[in-house]
Design a protein around this motif. Structure first.
Motif, PDB file in Angstrom:
ATOM      1  N   SER A   1       1.039  -1.110   0.068  1.00  0.00           N
ATOM      2  CA  SER A   1      -0.010  -0.029   0.130  1.00  0.00           C
ATOM      3  C   SER A   1       0.761   1.218  -0.083  1.00  0.00           C
ATOM      4  N   GLY A   2       0.233   2.311  -0.641  1.00  0.00           N
ATOM      5  CA  GLY A   2       1.108   3.465  -0.673  1.00  0.00           C
ATOM      6  C   GLY A   2       0.201   4.599   0.131  1.00  0.00           C
ATOM      7  N   THR A   3       0.632   5.204   1.176  1.00  0.00           N
ATOM      8  CA  THR A   3      -0.080   6.180   2.067  1.00  0.00           C
ATOM      9  C   THR A   3       0.741   7.673   1.619  1.00  0.00           C
ATOM     10  N   ASP A   4      -0.040   8.324   1.403  1.00  0.00           N
ATOM     11  CA  ASP A   4       0.341   9.779   0.994  1.00  0.00           C
ATOM     12  C   ASP A   4       0.157  10.824   1.927  1.00  0.00           C
ATOM     13  N   LEU A   5       1.212  11.488   2.240  1.00  0.00           N
ATOM     14  CA  LEU A   5       1.224  12.553   3.478  1.00  0.00           C
ATOM     15  C   LEU A   5       1.628  13.876   3.001  1.00  0.00           C
ATOM     16  N   ILE A   6       1.390  14.824   3.568  1.00  0.00           N
ATOM     17  CA  ILE A   6       1.637  16.157   3.386  1.00  0.00           C
ATOM     18  C   ILE A   6       2.148  16.809   4.693  1.00  0.00           C
ATOM     19  N   LYS A   7       2.706  17.860   4.597  1.00  0.00           N
ATOM     20  CA  LYS A   7       3.093  18.491   5.936  1.00  0.00           C
ATOM     21  C   LYS A   7       2.464  19.982   5.886  1.00  0.00           C
ATOM     22  N   HIS A   8       1.490  20.141   6.695  1.00  0.00           N
ATOM     23  CA  HIS A   8       0.810  21.535   6.838  1.00  0.00           C
ATOM     24  C   HIS A   8       1.478  22.773   7.353  1.00  0.00           C
ATOM     25  N   ILE A   9       0.832  23.843   7.211  1.00  0.00           N
ATOM     26  CA  ILE A   9       1.701  24.986   8.023  1.00  0.00           C
ATOM     27  C   ILE A   9       1.973  24.788   9.226  1.00  0.00           C
ATOM     28  N   ASP A  10       1.122  23.970  10.017  1.00  0.00           N
ATOM     29  CA  ASP A  10       1.370  23.808  11.484  1.00  0.00           C
ATOM     30  C   ASP A  10       2.623  22.664  11.759  1.00  0.00           C
ATOM     31  N   GLY A  11       3.215  22.277  10.602  1.00  0.00           N
ATOM     32  CA  GLY A  11       4.218  21.548  10.813  1.00  0.00           C
ATOM     33  C   GLY A  11       3.891  20.010  11.206  1.00  0.00           C
ATOM     34  N   GLU A  12       2.646  19.635  11.000  1.00  0.00           N
ATOM     35  CA  GLU A  12       2.216  18.331  11.139  1.00  0.00           C
ATOM     36  C   GLU A  12       1.816  17.734  10.093  1.00  0.00           C
TER      37      GLU A  12
ATOM     38  N   LEU B   1       4.612  13.377   0.367  1.00  0.00           N
ATOM     39  CA  LEU B   1       5.342  12.133   0.436  1.00  0.00           C
ATOM     40  C   LEU B   1       4.462  10.856   0.309  1.00  0.00           C
ATOM     41  N   ARG B   2       4.848   9.973  -0.542  1.00  0.00           N
ATOM     42  CA  ARG B   2       4.185   8.682  -0.622  1.00  0.00           C
ATOM     43  C   ARG B   2       5.183   7.659   0.020  1.00  0.00           C
ATOM     44  N   THR B   3       4.471   6.958   1.059  1.00  0.00           N
ATOM     45  CA  THR B   3       5.334   5.950   1.829  1.00  0.00           C
ATOM     46  C   THR B   3       4.996   4.284   1.200  1.00  0.00           C
ATOM     47  N   PHE B   4       5.643   3.721   1.235  1.00  0.00           N
ATOM     48  CA  PHE B   4       5.296   2.276   1.041  1.00  0.00           C
ATOM     49  C   PHE B   4       5.225   0.996   2.076  1.00  0.00           C
ATOM     50  N   CYS B   5       4.157   0.725   2.473  1.00  0.00           N
ATOM     51  CA  CYS B   5       4.191  -0.404   3.500  1.00  0.00           C
ATOM     52  C   CYS B   5       3.661  -1.730   2.887  1.00  0.00           C
ATOM     53  N   LEU B   6       4.617  -2.722   3.396  1.00  0.00           N
ATOM     54  CA  LEU B   6       4.277  -4.095   2.874  1.00  0.00           C
ATOM     55  C   LEU B   6       3.560  -4.919   4.151  1.00  0.00           C
ATOM     56  N   MET B   7       2.521  -5.678   3.722  1.00  0.00           N
ATOM     57  CA  MET B   7       2.078  -6.761   4.913  1.00  0.00           C
ATOM     58  C   MET B   7       2.013  -7.883   4.242  1.00  0.00           C
ATOM     59  N   GLY B   8       2.591  -8.899   5.086  1.00  0.00           N
ATOM     60  CA  GLY B   8       2.641 -10.253   4.777  1.00  0.00           C
ATOM     61  C   GLY B   8       1.790 -11.060   5.640  1.00  0.00           C
ATOM     62  N   LYS B   9       1.927 -12.425   5.755  1.00  0.00           N
ATOM     63  CA  LYS B   9       1.376 -13.068   6.726  1.00  0.00           C
ATOM     64  C   LYS B   9       2.378 -13.079   8.114  1.00  0.00           C
ATOM     65  N   ASN B  10       1.846 -12.387   9.028  1.00  0.00           N
ATOM     66  CA  ASN B  10       2.379 -12.070  10.364  1.00  0.00           C
ATOM     67  C   ASN B  10       3.680 -11.326   9.822  1.00  0.00           C
ATOM     68  N   THR B  11       3.861 -10.313   9.320  1.00  0.00           N
ATOM     69  CA  THR B  11       4.883  -9.597   8.840  1.00  0.00           C
ATOM     70  C   THR B  11       4.494  -8.213   8.213  1.00  0.00           C
ATOM     71  N   GLU B  12       5.191  -7.081   8.720  1.00  0.00           N
ATOM     72  CA  GLU B  12       5.083  -5.749   8.195  1.00  0.00           C
ATOM     73  C   GLU B  12       6.309  -5.193   7.815  1.00  0.00           C
ATOM     74  N   TYR B  13       6.617  -4.403   6.840  1.00  0.00           N
ATOM     75  CA  TYR B  13       7.657  -3.878   6.513  1.00  0.00           C
ATOM     76  C   TYR B  13       7.401  -2.282   5.912  1.00  0.00           C
ATOM     77  N   ILE B  14       7.982  -1.412   6.175  1.00  0.00           N
ATOM     78  CA  ILE B  14       7.825   0.072   5.631  1.00  0.00           C
ATOM     79  C   ILE B  14       9.193   0.589   5.084  1.00  0.00           C
ATOM     80  N   LEU B  15       9.147   0.718   3.984  1.00  0.00           N
ATOM     81  CA  LEU B  15      10.356   1.415   3.125  1.00  0.00           C
ATOM     82  C   LEU B  15      10.698   2.904   4.054  1.00  0.00           C
ATOM     83  N   LYS B  16      11.990   2.923   4.459  1.00  0.00           N
ATOM     84  CA  LYS B  16      12.353   3.979   5.208  1.00  0.00           C
ATOM     85  C   LYS B  16      12.310   5.280   4.394  1.00  0.00           C
ATOM     86  N   GLY B  17      11.340   6.322   4.216  1.00  0.00           N
ATOM     87  CA  GLY B  17      11.395   7.236   3.629  1.00  0.00           C
ATOM     88  C   GLY B  17      10.212   7.153   2.738  1.00  0.00           C
TER      89      GLY B  17
END
Lengths: 312, 499
Positions: free
Chosen positions: B168-179, B454-470
Motif C-alpha cells: 500500500s502507498g500512503t500519501d502524506l503532506i505537511k501542513h503549515i502547522d508542521g504536522e 510524501l508517498r510511503t510504501f508499506c508491505l504486509m504479509g502473513k504475520n509480517t510488516e515492512y515500511i520502506l524507510k522514507g
C-alpha cells in the motif's frame, strides 16, 4: 524462460546483428568506391545499387546518393534501415527488460538514442562514416555486455542463436551481393589486379580483411576469399563459424537428446556436418547453388526454432 | 607540470563561486522544510545546505545534466506522443536537493502508517465477511455497496493470512502547522517505488559527499522484503512458490517499475497472454512447456484481471484467474476488491475504522473531509467551493481535482453543477498548505520553494510488516502548483530518514 521473452531476446539478437552488417557493408562499399578502379567503366550508382541490393531495397525508382544513404540509415519508414533495426532491437530488449542485465539494457538504450538522435543533416553531408562507425562501435559494446553481464544459460543461448542465424543469413547475402558486382566487373573486362580490389572490399564488408591476410599471407583472390568466408571454421565471419555457433547454443537449450530425423538439432547437425567436410573444389563451380541451398536450410531451421520455442 | 598548475588555478577560481542557496527566498505562507529564516537552515539540514553552498552554479548544472543523461540512458522515461511518428521520450524530473526526515519524526510516521494499514486490512476482511462495522453503523453500508470497487466476487472469500493489501502507498503532506496529514491511501497498485531506488542511486553517484555528512537509512531492501512478503502468502501445499509480476505490457506508463522490480527480485515479468488457467491452476508458457504459478504480484487493475469475471474486452487478463484464486490455488497481491477502501469517500471514515478495530486513537491526522452526499455537508461545500479542494472519489493521478482559489466564477458554477448531478462522486477538503522545499528551477538557475508531498510504501504479509524507510517525495515544479503527480508536471526528490 517465458516463450514471449525468448521471442524478444531472439529478435533482439537478430536485429542487432542485422544493423551491424548493413552499416559495415554500406560503409566499406561506399568508401572503397570513392577511388575504385572500376570507376573507369561504372558510375557511382554502381555502388549505390550494390548497397540497396544488400539491404533488400528494390523499390527506388531513381537512384540518388542522398536518398540511398537516408533510406538505409535514418529512414524510419523503411523497415530495413539501420534506425528501424535498432528501434526493433530496443523494443524487444524492453519487452524482455527483466531477463537481461541492467548493463546490457543501458547499452542498447543508449545505442538507440544515439541512432535516433543522430542529426539528419550531418549524416547526409559529413557524418556517414561517423554514423556507420558508431553503429559498429555500439554493436561491440552491446555484444560485450551480452558476453560479460549475462549468465551463460538459456537467455544467453537464445540471443546467440538469433545472432548466429542472422549472421549466417547476412554473410550469404553479402557474398551474393558482391559476387553479383564482381560478375558485372569481369564482364566489363577489368584486370585481375582490379578485381582483387573488389575481393578485398568483400573481406572488408565482413570485417575479415586482416584475418584473411594473416591466414593466407597473400593478396586476396577469388578462391581464398570464398573459401575463407564460407568454410573456414575459425573466421568469426564465416558461414561455417555461424553454423557451428548455432549448433553450440541450440544444444544449450535443447532437451532433445535423441537426434530424431527432422528435429531442429538433427537439421543443424546435418548442415554443420556438411560444412565440416566441404572443400573449395567441391563448390567452386556452383557457389550460388551452395549459398542458396544453405540459406534455405537456415531459414527452415529458424522457422522450426520459432515454432518450437518462441510461440506463445 | 605546467599544465597541472593551470588546472589548479582554474579549479581555485571555480571554488570561489559559492552560495547556491544564498538567493533562496522562503515561501511566506507555507511551511518551509529546510529553512527557519533566510540563510538559516534547520539543524538537520545544516550539513547538506553547506555542501550545496560549496558548489558553483556551473558545477551544479554539470552534475544536474549528468544525472539527466544517466536517467535517459537507463530508460527511466515516459513517452509523449505527438503528431510525429517518433514519440518524444522525457525523463521524470529529479531534483538533487534531498528531503530529510529526522529519526524522531519518522518513528511516529512509521507507527501511524502501520496502524492505519492494519486497520484498513481488518476493515476489508470485515466488509467481505461479517460486515460488523456496517451493522454497527460506524461506516454507512450504502457507501460501501454503492462503490464500483466493492467486488461481490470477494464476498466470503478469505485470502491467505487474511492479507488484502500486501502493498500500500500512503500519501502524506505537511501542513503549515508542521504536522503531517494523510492525504490518501493507495491500496490497489501504488507505483513510484522504483523511483525511490533510482533516485537514491542517482544522488549517490552525483553528490556522494552528502552521504559523508549525514547518515541516511538505506532503501535497497525493498525488493527483497517485497519478495519475502509475497512468499509468506503462498497458497497451501506449496513448498517453494513461483512468484511472478503481471504487467499490462511495455506500453504501460509504469512498465519501467514493473521490469525494475522483477529484475531486482529475480522473478519473471509476465503479461496476461503468458499465462493460462487449467483446472483452476495458473501456468506460464515457457520455452520448455508450462510452469505452475503460485503468487502473482499483479500490476493490472481489478477490472482487467479476468475477462470471464470482469471486463470481457480485457486483453490484459487471464481467463479463469478468479476461479483459480477463489479455489485457493494462486495468491493475488493485492487482493481484488481493495479499491473499496481507498475510495476518497471512505477515507473520511478511516480514523473511525482505526478506533473500531484497534481501540486506539489514530496516530496520524486525516484532512477533514466533507461528503457531498451528506445534505448538510453538501450545502457547506456548495457555498464554499472557493475555499475548498473538490475531488472525485474514484479518480487517481490528480485528475478531476478543482482547487477553489484558482477557479473563476464560471468554473465554480461548473463544479457546482457536477456536484449536484452526482453528489456520491465528490468529496471536498479544506485547501491544505503543502510544505515547500528548495528545488532547482532550470529556467531561473536558482533554488526556489516548491510544494512537496510524501508517498510511503508499506508491505504486509502473513504475520509480517515492512515500511520502506522514507518514500517518494514528489515535488510540484510549476510555481504555486499543488498537484505533485508526475502525469501533471511533477518531479521527485531523494528522501532520507536519518539514522
Amino acid at each position: 524462460m517465458l516463450s514471449r521473452v525468448a521471442n524478444n531476446l531472439y529478435w533482439m539478437g537478430r536485429y542487432i546483428e542485422r544493423a551491424d552488417h548493413l552499416a559495415r557493408y554500406s560503409k566499406a562499399s561506399y568508401f572503397s568506391s570513392l577511388d575504385a578502379p572500376i570507376l573507369k567503366t561504372f558510375d557511382r550508382n554502381f555502388v549505390l545499387e550494390s548497397i540497396l541490393y544488400m539491404a533488400g531495397i528494390f523499390d527506388m525508382e531513381q537512384i540518388n546518393e542522398k536518398d540511398v544513404l537516408y533510406k538505409i540509415g535514418l529512414d524510419a519508414q523503411n523497415s530495413n534501415s539501420i534506425i528501424s533495426n535498432i528501434t526493433s532491437a530496443r523494443e524487444n530488449a524492453r519487452g524482455a527488460r527483466n531477463a537481461i542485465s541492467t548493463d546490457l539494457w543501458e547499452a542498447i538504450n543508449k545505442y538507440y538514442h544515439l541512432v535516433t538522435n543522430y542529426p539528419q543533416e550531418t549524416y547526409l553531408t559529413t557524418g556517414f562514416y561517423d554514423f556507420t562507425q558508431m553503429v559498429s562501435d555500439q554493436t561491440s559494446i552491446v555484444t560485450s555486455k551480452i558476453f560479460g553481464t549475462l549468465l551463460h544459460d538459456g537467455e544467453y543461448a537464445i540471443i546467440l542463436i538469433g545472432m548466429h542465424i542472422e549472421r549466417a543469413i547476412q554473410i550469404i547475402r553479402i557474398i551474393n551481393s558482391k559476387l553479383h558486382d564482381i560478375y558485372k566487373i569481369e564482364q566489363a573486362g577489368h584486370t585481375v589486379t582490379e578485381l582483387s580490389f573488389e575481393w578485398t572490399n568483400l573481406l572488408k564488408c565482413v570485417e575479415s580483411f586482416d584475418m584473411n591476410r594473416k591466414f593466407y599471407r597473400n593478396i586476396p583472390n577469388r578462391e581464398q576469399v570464398l573459401e575463407f568466408l564460407i568454410v573456414n571454421p575459425n573466421c568469426p565471419r564465416s558461414i561455417s563459424f555461424s553454423l557451428r555457433g548455432l549448433k553450440r547454443y541450440e544444444k544449450n537449450i535443447s532437451r532433445n537428446e535423441n537426434h530424431d530425423i527432422n528435429t531442429i538439432s538433427y537439421k543443424i547437425n546435418k548442415l554443420c556436418g556438411q560444412y565440416d567436410y566441404l572443400s573449395f573444389d567441391e563448390f567452386k563451380d556452383d557457389i550460388y547453388g551452395l549459398l542458396n541451398n544453405t540459406q534455405a536450410k537456415v531459414l527452415e531451421i529458424s522457422e522450426d526454432f520459432e515454432m518450437k520455442y518462441l510461440s506463445f | 607540470m605546467q599544465q597541472k598548475a593551470v588546472y589548479y588555478k582554474t579549479f581555485d577560481m571555480e571554488m570561489q563561486a559559492t552560495g547556491l542557496m544564498n538567493t533562496y527566498k522562503l515561501g511566506n505562507s507555507h511551511y518551509d522544510e529546510v529553512f527557519k529564516r533566510i540563510n538559516e537552515p534547520k539543524s538537520h539540514y545544516q550539513p547538506i545546505v553547506e555542501c550545496f553552498n560549496q558548489l558553483s552554479i556551473s558545477d551544479f548544472e554539470r552534475i544536474n545534466n549528468e544525472v539527466k543523461t544517466a536517467f535517459f540512458n537507463q530508460g527511466i522515461t515516459f513517452a509523449v506522443y505527438s503528431d510525429e511518428k517518433k514519440p518524444d521520450e522525457r525523463i521524470f524530473p529529479f531534483d538533487l536537493f534531498p528531503r530529510i526526515i529526522s529519526n524522531e519524526e519518522w518513528t511516529k510516521l512509521e507507527k501511524g502508517i502501520i496502524q492505519r494499514n492494519i486497520a484498513i486490512n481488518l476493515f476489508l476482511d470485515d466488509i467481505y465477511h461479517k460486515k460488523m462495522i456496517l451493522k454497527d453503523k460506524v461506516v454507512p453500508a450504502e457507501l460501501i455497496f454503492s462503490s464500483k470497487n466493492y467486488l461481490k466476487e470477494m464476498d466470503g472469500f478469505s485470502p491467505v493470512g487474511g492479507i488484502y493489501t500486501h502493498i500500500s502507498g500512503t500519501d502524506l503532506i505537511k501542513h503549515i502547522d508542521g504536522e503531517y496529514y494523510i492525504l490518501e491511501d493507495n491500496l490497489r497498485c501504488p507505483s513510484g517505488v522504483s523511483y525511490v531506488l533510482s533516485n537514491r542511486m542517482a544522488l549517490k553517484k552525483s553528490l556522494f559527499d552528502l552521504f559523508n555528512k549525514l547518515k541516511s537509512k538505506n532503501v535497497y531492501q525493498y525488493p527483497e522484503q517485497l519478495l519475502e512478503v509475497l512468499k509468506t502468502v503462498k497458497p497451501k501445499n506449496v513448498d517453494v512458490p513461483t512468484v511472478v509480476i503481471v504487467t499490462p505490457g511495455m506500453y504501460n506508463s509504469a512498465y519501467f517499475e514493473h521490469s525494475f522490480l522483477a529484475l531486482k527480485m529475480g522473478i519473471p515479468l509476465v503479461e496476461g497472454r503468458d499465462l493460462y488457467v487449467e483446472k483452476d491452476f495458473v501456468y506460464m508458457k515457457t520455452i520448455h512447456g508450462p510452469i505452475k504459478v503460485d503468487v502473482i504480484y499483479r500490476r493490472v487493475d481489478d477490472e482487467f484481471i479476468d475477462p470471464l469475471c470482469f471486463r470481457k474486452d480485457s486483453m490484459l487478463g487471464v481467463p479463469g484467474l478468479m476461479n483459480a484464486y477463489r479455489a485457493g490455488n494462486v495468491t493475488l497481491a493485492n487482493a481484488p476488491g481493495t479499491g473499496v477502501a481507498d475510495d476518497k469517500a471512505v477515507y473520511h471514515y478511516v480514523p473511525s475504522i482505526i478506533k473500531y478495530y484497534l481501540h486506539e486513537e489514530p496516530i496520524l491526522n486525516n484532512v477533514h473531509t466533507y461528503h457531498c452526499e451528506d445534505p448538510s455537508e453538501n450545502k457547506y461545500v456548495l457555498e464554499n467551493i472557493d475555499k475548498l479542494v473538490v475531488k472525485p472519489v474514484d479518480e487517481s493521478g490528480g485528475y478531476g481535482i478543482s482547487i477553489g482559489t484558482t477557479l473563476s466564477k464560471e468554473e465554480i458554477e461548473e463544479v457546482k453543477v457536477k456536484i449536484k448531478s452526482n453528489p456520491r462522486k465528490y468529496i471536498a477538503q479544506p485547501i491544505m498548505s503543502l510544505s515547500v522545499h528548495p528545488t532547482f528551477i532550470e529556467e531561473t538557475k536558482e533554488f526556489e520553494p516548491r510544494h512537496i508531498d510524501l508517498r510511503t510504501f508499506c508491505l504486509m504479509g502473513k504475520n509480517t510488516e515492512y515500511i520502506l524507510k522514507g518514500g517518494l517525495t514528489r515535488v510540484a515544479l510549476r510555481r504555486g502548483n499543488l498537484i505533485v503527480n508526475s502525469s501533471q508536471g511533477g518531479g521527485s526528490k531523494d528522501t532520507w530518514v536519518l539514522e
